[in-house]
Design a protein around this motif. Sequence first.
Motif, PDB file in Angstrom:
ATOM      1  N   TRP A  43       0.807  -1.282   0.115  1.00  0.00           N
ATOM      2  CA  TRP A  43      -0.120   0.128   0.041  1.00  0.00           C
ATOM      3  C   TRP A  43       0.884   1.128  -0.064  1.00  0.00           C
ATOM      4  O   TRP A  43       0.481   2.344  -0.807  1.00  0.00           O
ATOM      5  N   VAL A  44       1.938   1.336   0.855  1.00  0.00           N
ATOM      6  CA  VAL A  44       2.725   2.332   0.813  1.00  0.00           C
ATOM      7  C   VAL A  44       3.396   2.677  -0.353  1.00  0.00           C
ATOM      8  O   VAL A  44       3.594   3.765  -0.909  1.00  0.00           O
ATOM      9  N   ARG A  45       4.069   1.533  -0.962  1.00  0.00           N
ATOM     10  CA  ARG A  45       4.772   1.748  -2.217  1.00  0.00           C
ATOM     11  C   ARG A  45       3.960   2.278  -3.371  1.00  0.00           C
ATOM     12  O   ARG A  45       3.968   3.055  -4.111  1.00  0.00           O
ATOM     13  N   ASN A  46       2.656   1.632  -3.431  1.00  0.00           N
ATOM     14  CA  ASN A  46       1.679   2.104  -4.542  1.00  0.00           C
ATOM     15  C   ASN A  46       1.118   3.692  -3.919  1.00  0.00           C
ATOM     16  O   ASN A  46       1.033   4.651  -5.056  1.00  0.00           O
ATOM     17  N   TYR A  47       0.835   4.144  -2.947  1.00  0.00           N
ATOM     18  CA  TYR A  47       0.591   5.453  -2.504  1.00  0.00           C
ATOM     19  C   TYR A  47       1.835   6.246  -2.817  1.00  0.00           C
ATOM     20  O   TYR A  47       1.524   7.441  -3.245  1.00  0.00           O
ATOM     21  N   GLU A  48       2.882   5.960  -2.556  1.00  0.00           N
ATOM     22  CA  GLU A  48       4.106   7.015  -2.910  1.00  0.00           C
ATOM     23  C   GLU A  48       4.057   7.221  -4.367  1.00  0.00           C
ATOM     24  O   GLU A  48       4.501   8.090  -4.815  1.00  0.00           O
ATOM     25  N   ALA A  49       3.771   6.021  -5.230  1.00  0.00           N
ATOM     26  CA  ALA A  49       3.938   6.257  -6.701  1.00  0.00           C
ATOM     27  C   ALA A  49       2.558   6.931  -7.314  1.00  0.00           C
ATOM     28  O   ALA A  49       2.916   7.933  -8.064  1.00  0.00           O
ATOM     29  N   ASP A  50       1.487   6.401  -6.691  1.00  0.00           N
ATOM     30  CA  ASP A  50       0.350   7.182  -7.405  1.00  0.00           C
ATOM     31  C   ASP A  50      -0.483   7.975  -6.439  1.00  0.00           C
ATOM     32  O   ASP A  50      -1.573   8.455  -7.041  1.00  0.00           O
ATOM     33  N   ILE A  89      10.421   3.038 -16.265  1.00  0.00           N
ATOM     34  CA  ILE A  89       9.859   3.082 -17.534  1.00  0.00           C
ATOM     35  C   ILE A  89       8.516   2.386 -17.743  1.00  0.00           C
ATOM     36  O   ILE A  89       7.876   3.153 -18.433  1.00  0.00           O
ATOM     37  N   ILE A  90       8.330   1.209 -17.300  1.00  0.00           N
ATOM     38  CA  ILE A  90       7.105   0.664 -17.783  1.00  0.00           C
ATOM     39  C   ILE A  90       5.769   1.175 -16.567  1.00  0.00           C
ATOM     40  O   ILE A  90       4.865   1.449 -17.347  1.00  0.00           O
ATOM     41  N   PHE A  91       6.185   0.903 -15.462  1.00  0.00           N
ATOM     42  CA  PHE A  91       5.021   0.729 -14.660  1.00  0.00           C
ATOM     43  C   PHE A  91       4.887   2.262 -13.775  1.00  0.00           C
ATOM     44  O   PHE A  91       3.769   2.552 -13.466  1.00  0.00           O
ATOM     45  N   GLY A  92       5.736   2.914 -13.703  1.00  0.00           N
ATOM     46  CA  GLY A  92       5.553   4.099 -12.835  1.00  0.00           C
ATOM     47  C   GLY A  92       5.701   3.813 -11.311  1.00  0.00           C
ATOM     48  O   GLY A  92       4.944   4.876 -10.741  1.00  0.00           O
TER      49      GLY A  92
END
Length: 121
Positions: A43-50, A89-92
């Motif tokens: 969740w943390v990784r995804n939140y930091e990205a998006d 590159i791919i997913f951001g």
Amino acid sequence: MSYKQKLSVEEKVQIVQEYLKGRIGMNEAARRSGVRRQSFNGWVRNYEADGVDAFLPHKNRIYSPELKRAAVEEYLSGIGSLSEICKNIIFGVPYSSGTGFRCIMLMETSTPKNTQEVEAT
């Protein structure tokens, strides 16, 4: 094992933000969320990205052949690790085991079977 109802987007964001600000630790954040530490870390990784969008429903992303080829070429040239390439590159988004698997599958489907044939065309 008791069943915990799913958290709202707002609740997830609040817990992740408390964790990122250092107000609560990983164990406490996972406990409040009703998920394992590994899931909360995702969740943390995804939140930091998006940002908040990480917790909203979304459709699968579609990547162009050019983008896939660029990722494969960077990976094969040693410019970055699988994790870095998936992220940049791919997913951001940061690498996770699921993302890594998808990234590898994209690389395998993007890599020409016969390099000489591709170069000749």
